[in-house]
Design a protein around this motif. Structure first.
Motif, mmCIF file in Angstrom:
data_model
loop_
_atom_site.group_PDB
_atom_site.id
_atom_site.type_symbol
_atom_site.label_atom_id
_atom_site.label_comp_id
_atom_site.label_asym_id
_atom_site.label_seq_id
_atom_site.Cartn_x
_atom_site.Cartn_y
_atom_site.Cartn_z
ATOM 1 N N ILE A 1 -45.015 31.995 36.602
ATOM 2 C CA ILE A 1 -44.686 30.728 36.508
ATOM 3 C C ILE A 1 -45.942 29.946 37.161
ATOM 4 N N GLY A 2 -46.377 29.065 36.409
ATOM 5 C CA GLY A 2 -47.373 28.036 36.906
ATOM 6 C C GLY A 2 -47.169 27.334 38.192
ATOM 7 N N PRO A 3 -47.987 26.546 38.697
ATOM 8 C CA PRO A 3 -47.887 25.865 39.856
ATOM 9 C C PRO A 3 -47.018 24.300 39.825
ATOM 10 N N SER A 4 -46.927 23.894 38.537
ATOM 11 C CA SER A 4 -46.619 22.574 38.475
ATOM 12 C C SER A 4 -45.063 22.279 38.424
ATOM 13 N N LEU A 5 -44.821 21.101 38.866
ATOM 14 C CA LEU A 5 -43.228 20.867 38.893
ATOM 15 C C LEU A 5 -42.596 21.257 37.460
ATOM 16 N N THR A 6 -43.049 20.927 36.514
ATOM 17 C CA THR A 6 -42.653 21.525 34.866
ATOM 18 C C THR A 6 -42.426 22.643 35.101
#
Length: 153
Positions: A66-71
């Motif tokens: 999972i990437g770091p952005s809110l999305t």
């Protein structure tokens, strides 16, 4: 009884976590049968898990990155709920083995977390399916990090 374990992973991941889990599964039970589906991203994992359940696996391990952005975090939460619903609907364990890019200081630590988490979750799955995990309850075991031990009073 031969255990059949489904493996779902993604091309979005930056580490082939499934590789380490499969190695650990086979080290703990050489007769284990592995069925693997790779999908583009975490949102596709519930579909793949369902495919494997329909093929008759005993359990599924889902490897997410999972990437770091809110999305990315919202996407993870929604897809994770889908995996939980599948567990309930099909009465099969689905082990969510997820690494979040923002949980480490650098790529080396991120790699170490991914490998450790994958191996330990695979080991736990075998113990759980054999009914042998209960003896480890309350022991402060961690996946991806060093164990912290129990609190004794």
């Amino acid at each position: 009884m031969t255990l059949r374990v489904g493996i779902v992973d993604t091309t979005f991941a930056r580490v082939d976590m499934a590789r380490y889990a499969i190695e650990e599964l086979r080290n703990n039970d050489p007769s284990v049968v592995i069925e693997r589906i790779t999908v583009p991203g975490f949102k596709n994992t519930p579909w793949a898990a369902k495919q494997l359940i329909n093929r008759g696996v005993d359990a599924v391990m889902v490897f997410g990155w999972i990437g770091p952005s809110l999305t990315d975090k919202i996407t993870y939460a929604v897809a994770s709920m889908g995996l939980i619903m599948l567990q309930i609907e099909y009465d099969k364990p689905i082990i969510d083995v997820t690494v979040h890019e923002d949980e480490a200081r650098d790529e080396r630590e991120l790699f170490d977390i991914a490998v450790d988490r994958s191996r330990k979750h695979a080991r736990n799955l075998i113990l759980m399916l054999r009914g042998e995990l209960t003896k480890w309850a309350g022991m402060g075991l961690r996946q991806g990090r060093p164990d912290v031990g129990p609190i004794i009073r």
